[in-house]
Scaffold this motif. Structure first.
Motif, PDB file in Angstrom:
ATOM      1  N   TYR A   1       0.861  -1.294  -0.176  1.00  0.00           N
ATOM      2  CA  TYR A   1      -0.062   0.129  -0.022  1.00  0.00           C
ATOM      3  C   TYR A   1       0.825   1.099   0.174  1.00  0.00           C
ATOM      4  O   TYR A   1       0.627   2.216  -0.845  1.00  0.00           O
ATOM      5  CB  TYR A   1      -0.747   0.046   1.390  1.00  0.00           C
ATOM      6  N   THR A   2       1.847   1.333   0.908  1.00  0.00           N
ATOM      7  CA  THR A   2       2.796   2.467   0.750  1.00  0.00           C
ATOM      8  C   THR A   2       3.708   2.574  -0.417  1.00  0.00           C
ATOM      9  O   THR A   2       3.549   3.576  -1.029  1.00  0.00           O
ATOM     10  CB  THR A   2       3.896   1.993   1.908  1.00  0.00           C
ATOM     11  N   VAL A   3       4.012   1.505  -1.099  1.00  0.00           N
ATOM     12  CA  VAL A   3       4.597   1.424  -2.460  1.00  0.00           C
ATOM     13  C   VAL A   3       3.619   2.096  -3.574  1.00  0.00           C
ATOM     14  O   VAL A   3       3.979   3.265  -4.197  1.00  0.00           O
ATOM     15  CB  VAL A   3       5.194   0.193  -2.798  1.00  0.00           C
ATOM     16  N   LEU A   4       2.278   1.630  -3.595  1.00  0.00           N
ATOM     17  CA  LEU A   4       1.329   2.170  -4.327  1.00  0.00           C
ATOM     18  C   LEU A   4       1.063   3.584  -4.126  1.00  0.00           C
ATOM     19  O   LEU A   4       0.862   4.229  -5.372  1.00  0.00           O
ATOM     20  CB  LEU A   4       0.087   1.373  -4.287  1.00  0.00           C
ATOM     21  N   ASN A   5       0.849   4.146  -3.250  1.00  0.00           N
ATOM     22  CA  ASN A   5       0.687   5.329  -2.916  1.00  0.00           C
ATOM     23  C   ASN A   5       1.742   6.350  -3.279  1.00  0.00           C
ATOM     24  O   ASN A   5       1.553   7.659  -3.475  1.00  0.00           O
ATOM     25  CB  ASN A   5       0.261   5.661  -1.218  1.00  0.00           C
TER      26      ASN A   5
ATOM     27  N   ALA B   1      -2.034   4.309  -9.205  1.00  0.00           N
ATOM     28  CA  ALA B   1      -1.832   3.549  -8.257  1.00  0.00           C
ATOM     29  C   ALA B   1      -1.712   4.247  -6.845  1.00  0.00           C
ATOM     30  O   ALA B   1      -2.165   3.835  -5.845  1.00  0.00           O
ATOM     31  CB  ALA B   1      -0.258   3.056  -8.503  1.00  0.00           C
ATOM     32  N   SER B   2      -1.516   5.528  -7.020  1.00  0.00           N
ATOM     33  CA  SER B   2      -1.728   6.631  -5.815  1.00  0.00           C
ATOM     34  C   SER B   2      -3.053   6.736  -5.320  1.00  0.00           C
ATOM     35  O   SER B   2      -2.989   7.064  -4.228  1.00  0.00           O
ATOM     36  CB  SER B   2      -0.944   7.721  -6.058  1.00  0.00           C
ATOM     37  N   ASN B   3      -3.996   6.314  -6.414  1.00  0.00           N
ATOM     38  CA  ASN B   3      -5.419   6.398  -5.644  1.00  0.00           C
ATOM     39  C   ASN B   3      -6.011   5.281  -5.262  1.00  0.00           C
ATOM     40  O   ASN B   3      -7.046   4.928  -4.663  1.00  0.00           O
ATOM     41  CB  ASN B   3      -6.243   7.004  -6.721  1.00  0.00           C
ATOM     42  N   ILE B   4      -5.214   4.186  -5.124  1.00  0.00           N
ATOM     43  CA  ILE B   4      -5.731   2.782  -4.749  1.00  0.00           C
ATOM     44  C   ILE B   4      -5.666   2.868  -3.263  1.00  0.00           C
ATOM     45  O   ILE B   4      -4.815   3.142  -2.420  1.00  0.00           O
ATOM     46  CB  ILE B   4      -4.967   1.582  -5.094  1.00  0.00           C
TER      47      ILE B   4
END
Length: 269
Positions: free
Chosen positions: A144-148, A187-190
Motif C-alpha cells: 500500500y505504501t509503495v502504491l501510494n 496507483a496512488s489512488n488505490i
C-alpha cells in the motif's frame, strides 16, 4: 509469453526429468543468450550436477554443485529433452548430459538469457537481487505504501517485476478484473482495501493457473509439450466483445503503456 505459472510448470517438469543429470558439455549456437563469457561459461559448468531446480518470479534457477544457472525464458523460450536428434532451427543452447541425453534451449526471438553465478552469492547478484516479492509473500502495508508513491497506472505497477514479481500481462488483467479495478487507475489512488483485494486476487489467479499448468496463448507451450489449461478459465483477457462473466457487458480492449489490455467497462469503472 511464459509467466509465473508457466515457468513453475516448466520447473516441475524439468526437475522430474533432469534432476541428478551431470552436465559434461555445452554447445552455444547463438552465444548472446549466455550472458557470461562463453568459453568461461562452458569451462565452469562442465562436470557439474543438476541438484534441483528452483524458481523466483519468472526466473528458473538450476542449482548445480558450485554455481546457480539463472534462466529467463522471456517471450518464447522453452526447453526440450532429446538424445542424438539433429539440431533444429532455434535450438540455440544445448546442454549435454553424461547419460547421453541433452537439454535444448529453444527460442524463436532469442530474447531469453542464461547466466551462471557462483552458488555462494546468486541471491545477492543481478538479476535476482532486483526482484520484488511474489504476491503470496508481499506485505499489504508495504505494498500500500509503495502504491501510494506511484503516480502511474496500476497496471504498469503490477507489471513491474522490481515491485511485485511474477505477474505478466495476462494475469494482471485477470487480477484487476477480480479486484473490480480499472487498469488506468492511478496507483496512488488505490485504497488500502483495494490493495488487499489486488493481492488476494493475484494469489488466487496465480494459484489456479499453476494448478492448470499455465495459459497457452499464441505460440507459448511449456516444457516437453505440456500445454496450459488456464486459458479455459480466463475472465477477460483475449475476450474482446465477449460478455463479461459477471455482468454480461461486452469486454473491451484498450492499450495501457503499450500493452493490450482487456476490461469490463461496467465492473471496472
Amino acid at each position: 509469453m511464459p509467466e509465473l505459472p508457466e515457468v513453475e510448470t516448466v520447473r516441475v517438469t524439468l526437475e522430474n526429468e533432469i534432476s541428478n543429470e551431470k552436465i559434461i558439455g555445452v554447445d552455444a549456437y547463438y552465444q548472446k543468450i549466455i550472458t557470461n563469457e562463453t568459453s568461461e561459461f562452458k569451462q565452469k559448468i562442465s562436470n557439474q550436477k543438476i541438484n534441483r531446480i528452483d524458481r523466483m518470479g519468472k526466473y528458473l534457477i538450476f542449482i548445480l554443485d558450485r554455481d546457480a544457472l539463472i534462466i529467463h525464458l522471456r517471450m518464447e523460450g522453452k526447453f526440450f529433452i532429446k538424445h542424438d536428434e539433429p539440431i533444429e532451427k532455434h535450438e540455440h543452447v544445448v546442454f549435454h548430459f553424461k547419460s547421453g541425453r541433452n537439454l535444448r534451449y529453444h527460442d524463436v526471438r532469442k530474447f531469453g538469457t542464461i547466466t551462471l553465478i557462483p552458488l555462494s552469492d546468486y541471491l545477492n547478484t543481478y538479476p535476482l537481487n532486483q526482484l520484488g516479492k511474489e504476491p503470496k509473500d508481499i506485505d499489504v502495508d508495504y505494498f500500500y505504501t509503495v502504491l501510494n508513491k506511484k503516480n502511474i497506472e496500476i497496471k504498469a505497477v503490477l507489471l513491474d517485476q522490481h515491485i511485485i514479481a511474477g505477474l505478466g500481462n495476462i494475469y494482471v488483467d485477470e487480477t484487476l478484473f477480480l479486484s473490480h479495478i480499472h487498469p488506468t487507475r492511478l496507483a496512488s489512488n488505490i485504497t488500502y482495501d483495494e490493495t488487499k483485494w489486488i493481492i488476494q486476487a493475484a494469489i488466487q489467479v496465480l494459484d489456479k493457473a499453476t494448478q492448470l499448468g499455465g495459459t497457452t496463448i499464441r505460440s507459448y507451450t511449456s516444457s516437453l509439450g505440456v500445454h496450459g489449461r488456464f486459458q479455459n478459465e480466463l475472465n477477460v483477457h483475449m475476450k474482446e466483445n465477449e460478455p463479461c462473466p459477471r455482468c454480461q457487458t461486452n469486454i473491451i480492449k484498450m492499450k495501457v503503456k503499450g500493452r493490450g489490455t482487456y476490461v469490463c467497462p461496467n465492473c471496472q469503472k
